[in-house]
Scaffold this active site. Sequence first.
Site, short mmCIF file in Angstrom:
data_model
loop_
_atom_site.label_atom_id
_atom_site.label_comp_id
_atom_site.label_asym_id
_atom_site.label_seq_id
_atom_site.Cartn_x
_atom_site.Cartn_y
_atom_site.Cartn_z
N ALA A 1 0.81 -1.22 0.00
CA ALA A 1 0.00 0.00 0.00
C ALA A 1 0.84 1.27 0.00
CB ALA A 1 -0.92 0.00 1.22
N HIS B 1 -0.60 6.96 4.11
CA HIS B 1 0.74 6.64 4.57
C HIS B 1 1.70 7.73 4.08
CE1 HIS B 1 -1.35 2.72 3.86
NE2 HIS B 1 -1.01 2.57 5.12
#
Length: 268
Positions: free
Chosen positions: A126, A220
């Site tokens: 991810a 993130h």
Amino acid sequence: MFTMKKAALIGCGALRSFVAHGLKKILSGDYELTGVLDLRAEAAQELAKECDTRACANLDELLSDAEMIIETAGGEVVRTYGETVLNSGCDLVILSVGALSDKNLKSALENAARSAGKKVYVVNGALGGLDVLQTMSMMAPTTALISITKAPESLNGAPFLEGKGLPENKTVKIFEGSVDDAIRGFPKNVNVAVATALASNCPDTKVIITSVPGMKDNKHCVHAENGIITTDISISSLPDPDNPKSSTSAAWSVLNLLKNLAAPVFYY
């Protein structure tokens, strides 16, 4: 020259549909899906039926007709089966990179791959940008920090929370600490943190985890520097609709790796 490779899948959970169906529909000219395996026999049978392949009863059956094993099932599968897969003569694709926070396991997999002449492929998952972090770590010692921001439902149930639910009415920074503590406390949420630490060769990577009610995506952000280069990587992606702890981009990164391996030009 790349020839069609026989690939098999361990794990029929939230991300399995993207990987298995991608192999059949997008990469069918380069890969043959020869089998799937899951502790839940019904899940394996359902996926096998969808993708016209075998539901295997055990690892030996899965390995009997495969050249590459793709793991989408979690770190425990990497710990339990990783060496066996490599020793059998198969390459291993790891999605649950958090398992490699265990230095002994990482070393064992490296030795097994070297002895068998096989490869362990760790996907971006991810996050992305691991190539930049690797380049920086070759140039000079690199420091890294990763901030992970998710909705409460994506984090609830983590061992670190000890059964306590996160508030639905306020933003809370719930963790700040080392990558080793982060993966122990949030084993289904911070594979990206372990990937960051490994790629940047920074075992002291700092991890911050924040819960934001109403957040629709998983975010993130990595900040890394080595005195020569400073980089900031920021990625937001929607979670898997069936599992808010996982991002669908993680499964697509597996397919992109496989596409790159088969392509005459490799984008790194």
